[in-house]
Design an enzyme around this catalytic site. Structure first.
Site, PDB file in Angstrom:
ATOM      1  N   SER A 147     -12.032  10.929   7.519  1.00 19.73           N
ATOM      2  CA  SER A 147     -12.687  10.565   6.497  1.00 19.73           C
ATOM      3  C   SER A 147     -12.759   8.853   6.492  1.00 19.73           C
ATOM      4  O   SER A 147     -11.844   8.161   7.006  1.00 19.73           O
ATOM      5  CB  SER A 147     -11.766  10.719   5.286  1.00 19.73           C
ATOM      6  OG  SER A 147     -11.996   9.943   3.993  1.00 19.73           O
ATOM      7  N   HIS A 160     -16.543  12.668   7.515  1.00 16.92           N
ATOM      8  CA  HIS A 160     -16.296  12.955   5.964  1.00 16.92           C
ATOM      9  C   HIS A 160     -16.404  11.849   5.297  1.00 16.92           C
ATOM     10  O   HIS A 160     -15.882  10.928   5.349  1.00 16.92           O
ATOM     11  CB  HIS A 160     -14.992  13.513   6.074  1.00 16.92           C
ATOM     12  CG  HIS A 160     -14.526  14.079   4.765  1.00 16.92           C
ATOM     13  ND1 HIS A 160     -14.776  15.282   4.169  1.00 16.92           N
ATOM     14  CD2 HIS A 160     -13.721  13.613   3.763  1.00 16.92           C
ATOM     15  CE1 HIS A 160     -14.159  15.481   3.084  1.00 16.92           C
ATOM     16  NE2 HIS A 160     -13.681  14.378   2.826  1.00 16.92           N
ATOM     17  N   ASP A 197     -16.323  10.398   1.352  1.00 20.54           N
ATOM     18  CA  ASP A 197     -15.654  10.478  -0.051  1.00 20.54           C
ATOM     19  C   ASP A 197     -16.411   9.826  -0.872  1.00 20.54           C
ATOM     20  O   ASP A 197     -16.241   8.672  -1.038  1.00 20.54           O
ATOM     21  CB  ASP A 197     -14.273  10.233   0.246  1.00 20.54           C
ATOM     22  CG  ASP A 197     -13.405  11.346   0.923  1.00 20.54           C
ATOM     23  OD1 ASP A 197     -13.327  12.396   0.518  1.00 20.54           O
ATOM     24  OD2 ASP A 197     -12.680  10.706   1.808  1.00 20.54           O
ATOM     25  N   MET A 204     -16.593   9.027  -4.880  1.00 23.46           N
ATOM     26  CA  MET A 204     -15.545   9.011  -6.097  1.00 23.46           C
ATOM     27  C   MET A 204     -16.537   8.023  -7.117  1.00 23.46           C
ATOM     28  O   MET A 204     -16.906   7.137  -6.682  1.00 23.46           O
ATOM     29  CB  MET A 204     -14.165   8.560  -5.676  1.00 23.46           C
ATOM     30  CG  MET A 204     -13.594   9.111  -4.733  1.00 23.46           C
ATOM     31  SD  MET A 204     -11.967   8.370  -4.337  1.00 23.46           S
ATOM     32  CE  MET A 204     -11.298   9.320  -2.885  1.00 23.46           C
ATOM     33  N   HIS A 211     -18.018  14.471   0.572  1.00 28.10           N
ATOM     34  CA  HIS A 211     -16.900  15.444  -0.395  1.00 28.10           C
ATOM     35  C   HIS A 211     -17.309  14.377  -1.791  1.00 28.10           C
ATOM     36  O   HIS A 211     -16.984  13.454  -1.931  1.00 28.10           O
ATOM     37  CB  HIS A 211     -15.677  14.974   0.048  1.00 28.10           C
ATOM     38  CG  HIS A 211     -14.715  15.425  -0.729  1.00 28.10           C
ATOM     39  ND1 HIS A 211     -13.433  15.339  -0.629  1.00 28.10           N
ATOM     40  CD2 HIS A 211     -14.857  16.201  -1.834  1.00 28.10           C
ATOM     41  CE1 HIS A 211     -12.467  15.710  -1.652  1.00 28.10           C
ATOM     42  NE2 HIS A 211     -13.422  16.242  -2.483  1.00 28.10           N
ATOM     43  N   MET A 241     -16.385  13.605  -5.268  1.00 33.33           N
ATOM     44  CA  MET A 241     -15.365  13.727  -6.215  1.00 33.33           C
ATOM     45  C   MET A 241     -16.107  13.032  -7.499  1.00 33.33           C
ATOM     46  O   MET A 241     -15.593  11.925  -7.834  1.00 33.33           O
ATOM     47  CB  MET A 241     -14.229  13.169  -5.959  1.00 33.33           C
ATOM     48  CG  MET A 241     -13.324  14.173  -4.847  1.00 33.33           C
ATOM     49  SD  MET A 241     -12.396  13.176  -3.717  1.00 33.33           S
ATOM     50  CE  MET A 241     -13.368  12.697  -2.442  1.00 33.33           C
ATOM     51  N   MET A 290      -7.995  21.378  -1.506  1.00 36.76           N
ATOM     52  CA  MET A 290      -7.329  20.232  -1.348  1.00 36.76           C
ATOM     53  C   MET A 290      -5.979  20.185  -0.960  1.00 36.76           C
ATOM     54  O   MET A 290      -5.182  20.784  -1.977  1.00 36.76           O
ATOM     55  CB  MET A 290      -7.766  19.439  -2.569  1.00 36.76           C
ATOM     56  CG  MET A 290      -9.082  19.142  -2.955  1.00 36.76           C
ATOM     57  SD  MET A 290      -9.874  17.818  -1.730  1.00 36.76           S
ATOM     58  CE  MET A 290      -8.657  16.352  -1.798  1.00 36.76           C
ATOM     59  N   GLY A 308      -8.689  11.620  -4.919  1.00 37.88           N
ATOM     60  CA  GLY A 308      -8.729  10.449  -5.568  1.00 37.88           C
ATOM     61  C   GLY A 308      -8.488   9.160  -4.299  1.00 37.88           C
ATOM     62  O   GLY A 308      -8.976   8.186  -4.464  1.00 37.88           O
ATOM     63  N   PHE A 309      -7.391   9.487  -3.544  1.00 39.97           N
ATOM     64  CA  PHE A 309      -6.953   8.389  -2.804  1.00 39.97           C
ATOM     65  C   PHE A 309      -6.581   8.948  -1.239  1.00 39.97           C
ATOM     66  O   PHE A 309      -6.013  10.258  -1.203  1.00 39.97           O
ATOM     67  CB  PHE A 309      -5.663   7.745  -3.412  1.00 39.97           C
ATOM     68  CG  PHE A 309      -6.046   7.227  -4.757  1.00 39.97           C
ATOM     69  CD1 PHE A 309      -6.582   5.933  -4.748  1.00 39.97           C
ATOM     70  CD2 PHE A 309      -5.572   8.035  -5.741  1.00 39.97           C
ATOM     71  CE1 PHE A 309      -6.801   5.492  -6.204  1.00 39.97           C
ATOM     72  CE2 PHE A 309      -5.939   7.258  -7.059  1.00 39.97           C
ATOM     73  CZ  PHE A 309      -6.572   6.201  -7.171  1.00 39.97           C
ATOM     74  N   ASP A 348      -8.106  18.947   3.345  1.00 39.02           N
ATOM     75  CA  ASP A 348      -8.380  17.458   3.149  1.00 39.02           C
ATOM     76  C   ASP A 348      -7.084  17.029   2.325  1.00 39.02           C
ATOM     77  O   ASP A 348      -7.027  17.127   1.126  1.00 39.02           O
ATOM     78  CB  ASP A 348      -9.601  17.275   2.072  1.00 39.02           C
ATOM     79  CG  ASP A 348      -9.892  15.894   2.216  1.00 39.02           C
ATOM     80  OD1 ASP A 348      -9.315  15.069   2.754  1.00 39.02           O
ATOM     81  OD2 ASP A 348     -10.792  15.732   1.284  1.00 39.02           O
ATOM     82  N   GLY A 404      -3.748  14.413   3.587  1.00 41.84           N
ATOM     83  CA  GLY A 404      -2.465  14.405   4.645  1.00 41.84           C
ATOM     84  C   GLY A 404      -2.540  15.123   5.880  1.00 41.84           C
ATOM     85  O   GLY A 404      -1.313  15.529   6.404  1.00 41.84           O
ATOM     86  N   GLY A 428      -8.136  11.218   7.306  1.00 51.23           N
ATOM     87  CA  GLY A 428      -8.440   9.613   6.960  1.00 51.23           C
ATOM     88  C   GLY A 428      -7.363   8.842   7.851  1.00 51.23           C
ATOM     89  O   GLY A 428      -7.483   8.171   8.674  1.00 51.23           O
ATOM     90  N   SER A 429      -6.319   8.686   6.825  1.00 49.53           N
ATOM     91  CA  SER A 429      -5.358   7.650   7.225  1.00 49.53           C
ATOM     92  C   SER A 429      -4.542   7.856   8.690  1.00 49.53           C
ATOM     93  O   SER A 429      -4.335   7.062   9.669  1.00 49.53           O
ATOM     94  CB  SER A 429      -4.199   7.482   6.357  1.00 49.53           C
ATOM     95  OG  SER A 429      -3.871   8.694   5.884  1.00 49.53           O
TER      96      SER A 429
HETATM   97  O1  LIG Z   1     -11.024  13.435  -0.474  1.00 49.02           O
HETATM   98  C1  LIG Z   1      -9.961  12.384  -0.035  1.00 49.02           C
HETATM   99  C2  LIG Z   1      -8.901  12.109  -0.901  1.00 49.02           C
HETATM  100  O2  LIG Z   1      -9.222  12.550  -2.399  1.00 49.02           O
HETATM  101  C3  LIG Z   1      -9.850  12.156   1.498  1.00 49.02           C
HETATM  102  O3  LIG Z   1     -10.711  12.825   2.087  1.00 49.02           O
HETATM  103  C4  LIG Z   1      -8.563  12.363   1.922  1.00 49.02           C
HETATM  104  O4  LIG Z   1      -7.430  11.796   0.942  1.00 49.02           O
HETATM  105  C5  LIG Z   1      -8.388  11.953   3.383  1.00 49.02           C
HETATM  106  O5  LIG Z   1      -7.357  10.741   3.399  1.00 49.02           O
HETATM  107  P1  LIG Z   1      -5.894  11.347   4.087  1.00 49.02           P
HETATM  108  O6  LIG Z   1      -6.093  12.013   5.371  1.00 49.02           O
HETATM  109  O7  LIG Z   1      -5.188   9.950   4.212  1.00 49.02           O
HETATM  110  O8  LIG Z   1      -4.936  11.929   3.100  1.00 49.02           O
HETATM  111 FE   LIG Z   2     -12.226  13.985   1.153  1.00 44.97          FE
END
Ligand SMILES: O=C(CO)[C@H](O)[C@H](O)COP(=O)(O)O
Ligand SMILES: [Fe+2]
Length: 221
Positions: free
Chosen positions: A8, A31, A33, A35, A64, A66, A135, A140-141, A173, A175, A195-196
């Site tokens: 992401s 990916h 996102d 928002m 994605h 949102m 999810m 959101g984050f 998606d 964590g 993502g992170s």
């Molecule tokens: O849709 C998302 C948040 O709403 C992101 O795709 C998701 O959070 C990816 O980030 P991480 O892998 O850091 O959790």
């Molecule tokens: Fe996402």
């Protein structure tokens, strides 16, 4: 089905997006996102940037959404050149009509459910979709803690897909990291967004390889 890794770009450097897209060339999808400050309390990017990402990357782009009113806006993102467009079931009014419209445009149609939303009521319309996103954080984050209480939902969905002989992908998606990848893959998810864990790593490509290795070892194809 084989495991697909979808970094992401929410955790990428938005001032160095082209560089950060090149850093994940061993991934399967990008990916993105989107928002809107309404469906979720965060604001990211819109069609002009999605279009440029599609032009610049060699990877298929997985959008994605949102956002509120995906019935109105999802086709606009499909026009940007995405391979797949995911909208939230809780935001749409006519999911079947929208899925058919996306597929007619040559784009994979996908729906997402939030952690508190059940997936069983949607079993009757599974054939309309190419992928279901479960999810594993509240949307959101980036950088939130993985919700392992979503794994029974993934298992029930995988059982239903297998029982009916469908080829629907299950995406997770939130964590996902080298530490949690085996948990989601063991439950039956085959498309892993991270993502992170990817962009927070010193070497994003290595992080992708690690997530893939952990998931492949646990996934029962
Ligand atoms: O849709 C998302 C948040 O709403 C992101 O795709 C998701 O959070 C990816 O980030 P991480 O892998 O850091 O959790
Ligand atoms: Fe996402």
């Amino acid at each position: 089905m084989s495991i697909q890794i979808a970094p992401s770009i929410l955790s990428a450097d938005f001032c160095n997006l082209e560089r950060d897209l090149k850093a994940i060339s061993n991934a399967d999808l990008v990916h993105v996102d989107v928002m809107d400050h309404h469906f979720v309390p965060n604001l990211t990017l819109g069609e002009p940037i999605v279009k440029r990402i599609c032009e610049v990357t060699d990877l298929p782009v997985d959008v994605h959404l949102m956002i509120e009113d995906p019935d109105r806006w999802a086709p606009e993102f499909a026009k940007c050149g995405a391979q797949s467009v995911t909208f939230h079931m809780g935001a749409t009014h006519a999911p079947v009509r929208l899925a058919r419209q996306l597929r007619e445009m040559g784009v994979k149609a996908c729906f997402a459910v939030r952690p508190a939303e059940p997936v069983e009521p949607l079993f009757d319309i599974l054939e309309e979709f190419d992928m279901v996103l479960i999810m594993t954080v509240e949307p959101g984050f980036g950088g939130q803690k993985f919700l392992d209480n979503q794994m029974n939902k993934v298992r029930r969905l995988r059982d239903e897909i297998t029982r009916r002989g469908l080829d629907t992908h299950i995406q997770v998606d939130g964590g996902v990291s080298p530490k949690t990848a085996h948990i989601v893959a063991e439950a039956g998810a085959d498309v892993l967004v991270a993502g992170s864990a990817v962009y927070g790593a010193e070497n994003p490509a290595e992080a992708i390889d690690q997530i893939r290795a952990q998931a492949e070892a646990a996934y029962k194809a």
